[in-house]
Design an enzyme around this catalytic site. Structure first.
Site, mmCIF file in Angstrom:
data_model
loop_
_atom_site.group_PDB
_atom_site.id
_atom_site.type_symbol
_atom_site.label_atom_id
_atom_site.label_comp_id
_atom_site.label_asym_id
_atom_site.label_seq_id
_atom_site.Cartn_x
_atom_site.Cartn_y
_atom_site.Cartn_z
ATOM 1 N N CYS A 34 0.815 -1.209 0.000
ATOM 2 C CA CYS A 34 0.000 0.000 0.000
ATOM 3 C C CYS A 34 0.845 1.253 0.000
ATOM 4 O O CYS A 34 2.024 1.224 0.312
ATOM 5 C CB CYS A 34 -0.860 0.043 1.269
ATOM 6 S SG CYS A 34 -2.199 -1.131 1.238
ATOM 7 N N ASP A 439 22.655 35.908 -12.098
ATOM 8 C CA ASP A 439 21.375 36.579 -12.342
ATOM 9 C C ASP A 439 21.196 37.805 -11.448
ATOM 10 O O ASP A 439 21.263 37.716 -10.220
ATOM 11 C CB ASP A 439 20.232 35.597 -12.099
ATOM 12 C CG ASP A 439 18.897 36.206 -12.462
ATOM 13 O OD1 ASP A 439 18.536 36.146 -13.642
ATOM 14 O OD2 ASP A 439 18.243 36.774 -11.566
HETATM 15 ZN ZN LIG Z 1 -3.898 0.129 0.052
#
Ligand SMILES: [Zn+2]
Length: 485
Positions: A34, A439
């Site tokens: 997950c 710059d």
């Molecule tokens: Zn999950």
């Protein structure tokens, strides 16, 4: 990866989106892996394992979760604690995928042995280069299955599987479901018109979309790019096909919604990756802000507008031409000139509102009579020489191995100085540490006298000096400091 167990654990328990894509959680009880933000019930600590890449979780035998969809998370920040060889390898895999037998070739291009490269990958990412490439292919295929109506044989091709049988077998093995079953599970939104695809591209919040749009709007080449309301739109061209894309921020501020219209679905992988890099979606804000906060001036600016990104570009050649045009004229003046280049030398193409042309190719600009559109002789010569170098392959924006060598080649062209080169590194190569130290705008913002002082002060901002520049310019103009003619 420079993440410890406690950080991962805390991020997981609080579903901290800032860590999305920085590590993955393998859940022993369910066998899935997950993202830290997974909405599923939180597993007990003793039942989880942490992995620095999706490929490593997959190698350890976990399947991608169908709820939090790891294929949708922001890209792994490649530079995070990895040596530059690994970061470069990841960039090349990202740009081109990894064809069969590609590890040998990849190692050769990087100038290291393939066994050494494998070892480096295993140590820093927990997976081999082939496993990383394979996981990317699978994730992109899953995204196309869920988010488009493309027929499966086209998805197989677009995600680099070559043949449908290999594609089916890989999906079945990883998800324990056929591609068709997976598509049935996805709650598909409205059917898109032909050749149009809508992708939701995640980033790690915060993201200052307004400042991104403001920056791009001031520099949008008329006819090629346009910013209206809350979206950015432009024409695109890749391998002989043309189309356009449009990007806007999702209401809930967690992803960009990108609509791509393009005739050849095989190019979608490339197009999506390019858009991700153009909008700097892989940036890791928590690390960036940590080093910028140490500088008193930057701390105030960061506090006032968190989540600024470094605007990238669709096409390095086009960006560099734009940067050359910008030498010694205002942003507005350069935008006008860019518009004239596009309408005079670009191909007419009007796929959507505000778009009328494709930006001209290197081959066309190499031979173009640029004095017709009001360029000085010197500037016209620089653009022609640069276009010629790109056309002949002496300068190539694809698959850059070594930024320093690339920049050294670039400044060989008369009229391209250090400022332009650093600006191109920042925006076309996505070099997070690039900084045009000459710059004037940057010097002024910090009250410094010269580029040496800026170089010294900016040591503390490494490796995020490009972000510091964005804050210091703060919507204002880059002011082209010490430059060659
Ligand atoms: Zn999950």
């Amino acid at each position: 990866m420079a993440l410890d167990w406690q950080t991962c654990s805390r991020a997981r328990l609080t579903r901290d989106a800032r860590f999305d894509g920085k590590f993955y959680i393998g859940v022993l009880t369910s066998g899935v892996y997950c993202r830290p933000i997974c909405p599923a019930r939180t597993a007990k600590e003793e039942n989880v394992r942490y992995y620095s890449t999706a490929a490593a979780a997959s190698e350890a035998g976990f399947r991608p979760c169908l709820r939090c969809r790891p294929e949708c998370c922001p890209g792994t920040p490649a530079w995070l604690g990895t040596p530059s060889t690994v970061a470069r390898a990841l960039r090349l895999i990202g740009e081109t995928g990894l064809e069969d037998g590609g590890v040998e070739l990849l190692a050769e291009r990087l100038g290291v042995g393939s066994r050494h490269l494998r070892r480096l990958f295993l140590r820093h990412l927990g997976a081999t280069p082939s496993a990383v490439a394979q996981t990317r292919r699978l994730h992109f295929a899953k995204k196309l299955i869920d988010e488009t109506h493309l027929p499966m044989f086209q998805i197989a091709e677009a995600s680099g599987f070559g043949c449908v049988r290999r594609f089916n077998a890989s999906i079945q093995k990883v998800y324990s479901r056929t591609p068709t079953q997976i598509r049935k599970l996805a709650r598909q939104r409205a059917v898109q018109p032909q050749d149009q695809y809508v992708f939701r591209l995640r980033f790690r919040p915060p993201y200052d979309w307004n400042s991104m749009l403001t920056y791009l709007a001031a520099r949008a080449t008329p006819g090629v790019e346009t910013v209206d309301g809350n979206s950015y739109r432009r024409t695109i061209s890749w391998q002989g096909h043309h189309g356009y894309f449009e990007a806007t921020i999702d209401e809930s501020n967690v992803c960009l919604v990108v609509r791509v219209q393009f005739g050849d679905p095989r190019s979608l992988f490339f197009i999506v990756e390019r858009i991700r890099s153009m909008f700097d979606l892989n940036a890791d804000w928590t690390s960036i802000v940590r080093s910028l906060r140490g500088d008193r001036t930057l701390a105030t600016l960061v506090e006032a507008a968190p989540g600024k990104r470094v605007p990238g570009c669709w096409n390095g050649f086009e960006l560099a031409v734009r940067a050359i045009l910008g030498q010694q004229v205002s942003v507005k003046g350069a935008t006008t000139l860019a518009g004239r280049i596009a309408s005079t030398f670009g191909r007419a193409f009007a796929p959507a509102a505000g778009l009328t042309h494709l930006f001209p190719t290197p081959a066309v600009l190499a031979e173009a009579d640029l004095s017709r559109i009001g360029l000085t002789t010197a500037r016209a010569a620089t653009i022609r020489a640069f276009a010629k170098a790109v056309h002949q392959g002496h300068i190539n924006f694809e698959g850059i191995i070594d930024t320093q060598n690339f920049l050294a080649d670039l400044v060989q062209i008369p009229g391209i100085g250090e400022w332009t080169a650093q600006y191109v590194a920042m925006r076309a190569l996505g070099e997070p540490d690039a900084l045009p130290t000459g710059d004037l705008g940057l010097l002024r913002a910090l009250g410094l006298a010269n580029s040496k002082d800026l170089a010294k002060r900016s040591e503390a901002w490494r490796p995020w000096r490009a972000y510091a520049a964005m804050y210091l310019w703060n919507g204002g103009d880059p002011l082209r400091g010490t430059m060659v003619a």
